[in-house]
Design a protein around this motif. Structure first.
Motif, PDB file in Angstrom:
ATOM      1  N   SER A  23      49.534   4.628  51.411  1.00 47.55           N
ATOM      2  CA  SER A  23      50.133   5.327  51.378  1.00 47.55           C
ATOM      3  C   SER A  23      50.227   5.372  49.742  1.00 47.55           C
ATOM      4  O   SER A  23      51.117   6.400  48.796  1.00 47.55           O
ATOM      5  CB  SER A  23      50.788   5.889  52.359  1.00 47.55           C
ATOM      6  N   MET A  24      50.701   4.261  49.859  1.00 43.37           N
ATOM      7  CA  MET A  24      51.853   3.438  48.265  1.00 43.37           C
ATOM      8  C   MET A  24      50.554   4.210  47.562  1.00 43.37           C
ATOM      9  O   MET A  24      50.950   4.392  45.708  1.00 43.37           O
ATOM     10  CB  MET A  24      51.923   2.015  48.523  1.00 43.37           C
ATOM     11  N   ALA A  25      49.250   3.846  46.972  1.00 39.72           N
ATOM     12  CA  ALA A  25      48.499   4.431  46.896  1.00 39.72           C
ATOM     13  C   ALA A  25      48.139   5.698  45.792  1.00 39.72           C
ATOM     14  O   ALA A  25      48.412   5.918  44.903  1.00 39.72           O
ATOM     15  CB  ALA A  25      46.922   4.111  46.475  1.00 39.72           C
ATOM     16  N   TYR A  26      48.527   6.181  46.921  1.00 38.97           N
ATOM     17  CA  TYR A  26      48.598   7.849  46.822  1.00 38.97           C
ATOM     18  C   TYR A  26      49.442   8.344  45.994  1.00 38.97           C
ATOM     19  O   TYR A  26      49.652   8.923  45.347  1.00 38.97           O
ATOM     20  CB  TYR A  26      48.736   9.006  48.277  1.00 38.97           C
ATOM     21  N   ALA A  27      50.956   7.527  46.483  1.00 37.17           N
ATOM     22  CA  ALA A  27      51.729   8.523  45.174  1.00 37.17           C
ATOM     23  C   ALA A  27      51.907   7.549  44.305  1.00 37.17           C
ATOM     24  O   ALA A  27      52.352   8.304  43.557  1.00 37.17           O
ATOM     25  CB  ALA A  27      52.993   6.921  46.629  1.00 37.17           C
ATOM     26  N   GLY A  28      51.618   6.537  43.721  1.00 36.12           N
ATOM     27  CA  GLY A  28      51.409   6.051  42.811  1.00 36.12           C
ATOM     28  C   GLY A  28      50.427   6.739  42.498  1.00 36.12           C
ATOM     29  O   GLY A  28      51.141   7.417  40.542  1.00 36.12           O
ATOM     30  N   PHE A  29      49.867   7.518  42.641  1.00 35.50           N
ATOM     31  CA  PHE A  29      48.644   8.356  41.612  1.00 35.50           C
ATOM     32  C   PHE A  29      49.126   9.552  41.793  1.00 35.50           C
ATOM     33  O   PHE A  29      49.121  10.037  40.957  1.00 35.50           O
ATOM     34  CB  PHE A  29      47.676   8.708  42.525  1.00 35.50           C
ATOM     35  N   ARG A  30      50.024  10.537  42.489  1.00 29.80           N
ATOM     36  CA  ARG A  30      50.551  11.042  42.266  1.00 29.80           C
ATOM     37  C   ARG A  30      51.456  11.613  41.079  1.00 29.80           C
ATOM     38  O   ARG A  30      51.913  12.262  40.826  1.00 29.80           O
ATOM     39  CB  ARG A  30      51.608  11.856  43.872  1.00 29.80           C
ATOM     40  N   PHE A  31      51.952  10.543  41.101  1.00 29.29           N
ATOM     41  CA  PHE A  31      53.154  10.249  40.124  1.00 29.29           C
ATOM     42  C   PHE A  31      52.415  10.072  38.569  1.00 29.29           C
ATOM     43  O   PHE A  31      52.655  10.574  37.776  1.00 29.29           O
ATOM     44  CB  PHE A  31      54.030   9.398  40.116  1.00 29.29           C
ATOM     45  N   ALA A  32      51.073   9.353  38.751  1.00 26.95           N
ATOM     46  CA  ALA A  32      50.451   8.613  37.482  1.00 26.95           C
ATOM     47  C   ALA A  32      50.100  10.234  36.815  1.00 26.95           C
ATOM     48  O   ALA A  32      49.995  10.695  35.275  1.00 26.95           O
ATOM     49  CB  ALA A  32      49.361   7.994  37.694  1.00 26.95           C
ATOM     50  N   GLU A  33      49.909  11.466  37.673  1.00 22.65           N
ATOM     51  CA  GLU A  33      49.053  12.315  37.585  1.00 22.65           C
ATOM     52  C   GLU A  33      50.042  13.519  37.127  1.00 22.65           C
ATOM     53  O   GLU A  33      50.004  14.056  35.723  1.00 22.65           O
ATOM     54  CB  GLU A  33      48.305  13.000  38.988  1.00 22.65           C
ATOM     55  N   ALA A  34      51.122  13.455  37.681  1.00 26.14           N
ATOM     56  CA  ALA A  34      52.390  14.227  36.855  1.00 26.14           C
ATOM     57  C   ALA A  34      52.559  13.599  35.771  1.00 26.14           C
ATOM     58  O   ALA A  34      53.104  14.585  35.045  1.00 26.14           O
ATOM     59  CB  ALA A  34      53.902  13.895  37.857  1.00 26.14           C
ATOM     60  N   VAL A  35      52.843  12.315  35.122  1.00 24.49           N
ATOM     61  CA  VAL A  35      53.388  11.825  33.916  1.00 24.49           C
ATOM     62  C   VAL A  35      51.658  11.832  32.552  1.00 24.49           C
ATOM     63  O   VAL A  35      52.633  12.915  31.997  1.00 24.49           O
ATOM     64  CB  VAL A  35      53.861  10.649  33.622  1.00 24.49           C
ATOM     65  N   ILE A  36      50.632  12.625  33.078  1.00 22.97           N
ATOM     66  CA  ILE A  36      50.039  13.390  32.382  1.00 22.97           C
ATOM     67  C   ILE A  36      49.468  14.083  32.554  1.00 22.97           C
ATOM     68  O   ILE A  36      49.630  14.155  31.010  1.00 22.97           O
ATOM     69  CB  ILE A  36      47.959  12.190  33.014  1.00 22.97           C
ATOM     70  N   LYS A  37      49.584  15.563  33.047  1.00 26.09           N
ATOM     71  CA  LYS A  37      50.230  16.488  33.193  1.00 26.09           C
ATOM     72  C   LYS A  37      51.173  16.581  32.152  1.00 26.09           C
ATOM     73  O   LYS A  37      50.758  17.570  30.582  1.00 26.09           O
ATOM     74  CB  LYS A  37      50.335  17.199  34.525  1.00 26.09           C
ATOM     75  N   ALA A  38      52.302  15.777  32.334  1.00 26.73           N
ATOM     76  CA  ALA A  38      53.443  16.557  31.283  1.00 26.73           C
ATOM     77  C   ALA A  38      52.533  16.458  29.910  1.00 26.73           C
ATOM     78  O   ALA A  38      53.152  16.348  28.893  1.00 26.73           O
ATOM     79  CB  ALA A  38      54.591  16.092  32.128  1.00 26.73           C
ATOM     80  N   SER A  39      52.444  14.448  30.007  1.00 23.14           N
ATOM     81  CA  SER A  39      52.327  15.006  28.029  1.00 23.14           C
ATOM     82  C   SER A  39      51.086  15.018  28.005  1.00 23.14           C
ATOM     83  O   SER A  39      51.564  16.101  26.862  1.00 23.14           O
ATOM     84  CB  SER A  39      51.518  13.358  28.663  1.00 23.14           C
ATOM     85  N   LYS A  40      50.145  16.148  28.456  1.00 23.51           N
ATOM     86  CA  LYS A  40      49.280  17.265  27.942  1.00 23.51           C
ATOM     87  C   LYS A  40      50.294  18.368  27.624  1.00 23.51           C
ATOM     88  O   LYS A  40      49.382  18.837  27.170  1.00 23.51           O
ATOM     89  CB  LYS A  40      48.468  17.279  28.868  1.00 23.51           C
ATOM     90  N   GLY A  41      51.331  18.261  28.337  1.00 22.35           N
ATOM     91  CA  GLY A  41      52.111  19.907  28.037  1.00 22.35           C
ATOM     92  C   GLY A  41      52.095  20.637  28.934  1.00 22.35           C
ATOM     93  O   GLY A  41      53.829  21.335  28.926  1.00 22.35           O
ATOM     94  N   GLU A  42      52.222  20.611  30.341  1.00 21.44           N
ATOM     95  CA  GLU A  42      52.163  21.502  31.187  1.00 21.44           C
ATOM     96  C   GLU A  42      53.903  20.839  31.376  1.00 21.44           C
ATOM     97  O   GLU A  42      54.380  20.199  31.589  1.00 21.44           O
ATOM     98  CB  GLU A  42      51.226  20.702  32.556  1.00 21.44           C
ATOM     99  N   LYS A  43      54.595  21.868  31.600  1.00 20.01           N
ATOM    100  CA  LYS A  43      56.229  22.112  31.327  1.00 20.01           C
ATOM    101  C   LYS A  43      56.502  22.681  33.196  1.00 20.01           C
ATOM    102  O   LYS A  43      55.793  22.777  33.933  1.00 20.01           O
ATOM    103  CB  LYS A  43      56.069  23.566  31.240  1.00 20.01           C
ATOM    104  N   GLY A  44      57.404  22.218  33.318  1.00 21.30           N
ATOM    105  CA  GLY A  44      58.321  22.039  34.257  1.00 21.30           C
ATOM    106  C   GLY A  44      58.037  21.130  35.038  1.00 21.30           C
ATOM    107  O   GLY A  44      58.074  21.207  36.990  1.00 21.30           O
TER     108      GLY A  44
END
Length: 330
Positions: free
Chosen positions: A229-250
């Motif tokens: 579950s921690m791996a899933y949570a870590g990936f979920r947050f990492a994915e959010a950071v990557i998406k935001a770094s690429k310009g995704e808003k909100g």
């Protein structure tokens, strides 16, 4: 091109986290580092027919330097797991040294990377990483995150029966404070869309979110802690950071940050008296773009929980800072 690095990739969190990152179309290059077994983990994952090119490193032959060079995002699950009867604070002495040494490597070889700390106790290890980066003159508060997403994931899951959502994450359940026991504060009054927690279930739900990790430790009967579950949570947050770094808003995620260095953070420092705090953060190309204060309008009971969390955080944060500033006392 996105290069992701997992430090502690051979462990119980590191392996499933590395699998999720290898499978992600957002990652072009994945570097794994650990003190044992990393080449084998990398070889295994390299057979997966996804985008990311993968490499595995050990400490020898400048492994940490080679893993970190060119990194865009670094996720740190390194450390020993929690065993039955251990609190997150019991892990401190060992994991603090591990995070210090890895942060030293990041300062030298990937100072511009987004750094996501999973290693427990997060309330202390994030301040440790901050102090190391400060000492090296490369600290950017917008790029250092403590991953508290598992608390959010648990809150979403445990309240699904009340939110009525088929996918629990379709309900927003803010969780603030820190990432251990009473420092974890689910704000059920701030859920969106609104739903009600029955009064006779409230305290049990709060306790379950705060101590959900103990459920897993007990159920695994000495064989480990919350790794999948921690791996899933870590990936979920990492994915959010990557998406935001690429310009995704909100994109807004609760995360444990150094508030004085993030827009909106000073207001929360004034309200709480602590400089590190997990709060909803708007993510963007530069990392933490804005800390969102959701403390106004909480219930009387939530105010009590926040006050208790702040007491614990003050001690945890100071413990981390002093580990670096006064190493002789550790």
């Amino acid at each position: 091109m996105v290069k992701a690095v997992v430090l502690g990739a051979s462990g119980g969190i590191g392996q499933p986290l590395s699998l999720l990152l290898k499978a992600s179309p957002l990652v072009d290059e994945l570097a794994l580092y650990d003190v044992v077994n990393t080449p084998g983990v990398a070889a295994d994952l390299s057979h997966i027919s996804s985008t990311a090119k993968i490499t595995g490193y050990l400490p020898k032959d400048d492994g940490l330097k080679n893993a970190l060079t060119g990194a865009d995002i670094v996720v740190i699950p390194a450390g020993i797991p929690r065993k039955p009867g251990m609190t997150r604070d019991d892990l401190f002495k060992i994991n603090a040294g591990i995070v210090r040494d890895l942060a030293t490597g990041i300062a030298a070889h990937s100072p511009k990377a987004f750094v996501l700390v999973i290693s427990n106790p997060v309330n202390s290890t994030v301040p440790i990483a901050a102090e190391v980066l400060k000492a090296a003159g490369v600290f950017d508060p917008k790029r250092l995150f403590g991953v508290t997403t598992l608390d959010v994931v648990r809150a979403e899951t445990f309240t699904q029966v009340y939110s009525g959502k088929k996918v629990p994450s379709d309900a927003t359940v803010p969780v603030i404070g820190g990432h251990s026991g009473p420092t974890i504060v689910p704000l059920f009054s701030k859920v969106s869309p609104k739903f009600e927690i029955p009064a006779d279930k409230y305290e049990d739900l709060v306790h379950r979110v705060q101590f959900g990790g103990d459920e897993v430790v007990k159920a695994k009967d000495g064989a480990g802690s919350a790794t999948l579950s921690m791996a899933y949570a870590g990936f979920r947050f990492a994915e959010a950071v990557i998406k935001a770094s690429k310009g995704e808003k909100g994109i807004v995620e609760p995360t444990f940050v150094y508030l004085p260095g993030v827009a909106g953070g000073d207001e929360i420092v004034k309200a709480t008296g602590v400089e590190f705090f997990s709060t909803p953060v708007e993510l963007g190309p530069n990392g933490a773009e804005k800390a969102i204060n959701i403390l106004d309008g909480v219930t009387a009971r939530e105010q009590e929980l926040i006050a208790e969390a702040i007491k614990g955080l003050q001690t945890n944060i100071e413990t981390g800072v002093q580990f670096i500033k006064n190493p002789a006392t550790k």
